[in-house]
Design an enzyme around this catalytic site. Sequence first.
Site, PDB file in Angstrom:
ATOM      1  N   LYS A 158       0.770  -1.171   0.214  1.00 22.64           N
ATOM      2  CA  LYS A 158      -0.097  -0.068  -0.172  1.00 22.64           C
ATOM      3  C   LYS A 158       1.082   1.183   0.039  1.00 22.64           C
ATOM      4  CE  LYS A 158      -2.435   3.430   0.251  1.00 22.64           C
ATOM      5  NZ  LYS A 158      -2.176   4.616  -0.550  1.00 22.64           N
ATOM      6  N   THR A 202      10.690  -2.646  -3.944  1.00 23.18           N
ATOM      7  CA  THR A 202      10.114  -3.819  -4.113  1.00 23.18           C
ATOM      8  C   THR A 202       8.903  -4.344  -3.260  1.00 23.18           C
ATOM      9  OG1 THR A 202      10.400  -6.003  -4.565  1.00 23.18           O
ATOM     10  CG2 THR A 202      11.725  -5.385  -2.796  1.00 23.18           C
ATOM     11  N   HIS A 203       8.160  -4.893  -3.484  1.00 23.46           N
ATOM     12  CA  HIS A 203       7.093  -5.486  -2.374  1.00 23.46           C
ATOM     13  C   HIS A 203       7.370  -6.659  -2.397  1.00 23.46           C
ATOM     14  CE1 HIS A 203       5.145  -1.718  -2.132  1.00 23.46           C
ATOM     15  NE2 HIS A 203       4.619  -1.848  -3.355  1.00 23.46           N
ATOM     16  N   SER A 218      -6.096   0.289   4.255  1.00 26.27           N
ATOM     17  CA  SER A 218      -5.481   0.991   3.148  1.00 26.27           C
ATOM     18  C   SER A 218      -5.402   0.239   1.765  1.00 26.27           C
ATOM     19  CB  SER A 218      -3.885   1.359   3.674  1.00 26.27           C
ATOM     20  OG  SER A 218      -3.418   2.236   2.647  1.00 26.27           O
TER      21      SER A 218
END
Length: 247
Positions: free
Chosen positions: A42, A59-60, A90
């Site tokens: 998010k 990065t995620h 969120s």
Amino acid sequence: MERPQPVEVYGILLHRVTAERWGRISKFKARPDDLLICSYPKSAVEEADALPSPRRLKTHLSVQLVPASFWEQKCKIIYIARNVKDTAISYFHFHDMNKTLPDPGTWDQFLENFLAGKVVWGSWFDHVRSWWEAKECHPILYLFYEDMKENPACEIQKIANFLGLELPESILNRIIQHTTFDNMKSNPMTNYTTLPSSVMDHTVSAFMRKGIVGDWKEYFTVAQSEKLDDISAYKLGGTGLTFRTHL
């Protein structure tokens, strides 16, 4: 535009575009002076390759999906974690306005998928826990969103120390000013308002919506909050990893 469905890669749901490029992403060549900034969302390989050093990459990805070269090169990593309740709400609003993500459905439906890890980027619990454990054997600075909201100067100084930088007070104050939520929300370089509404519809929800700690209280039922408390205690038990859900 039609919302694309995510694709599973090693048990974790990813954007279809990310999954289609996984062969190149997994073979990405990190450099020793790369700084990787990671968080559960998010948050293109070709563009990253072309950047001059030292690179700041975002990065995620969960620990198990990070290209091996980052570990081999012992790259410094900054991980930012946010409490699960505020993250969930969120992320729900982000799905609602971001047409590149699956339709979230109702809040109740989304929360069930979120708790089951059936959302893009996978389980929040696995994400925050795996990065917490990885810091025991890799240079990772683990930060908490709530601490950054409460005392930004202290957290910015932690980052500077981690990177071996000295910050004069004047520079520190400028960083604090530029990184306030209100300033970033009004900045087209950070608020994604330059994208067309067919990609991100800001009439549905702003990309940077509220940025507060405790917004979850406006959406969670008592039963949902208690259920999440129980799941968190089970999933994160014994790790020493704790989160604040209000300030």
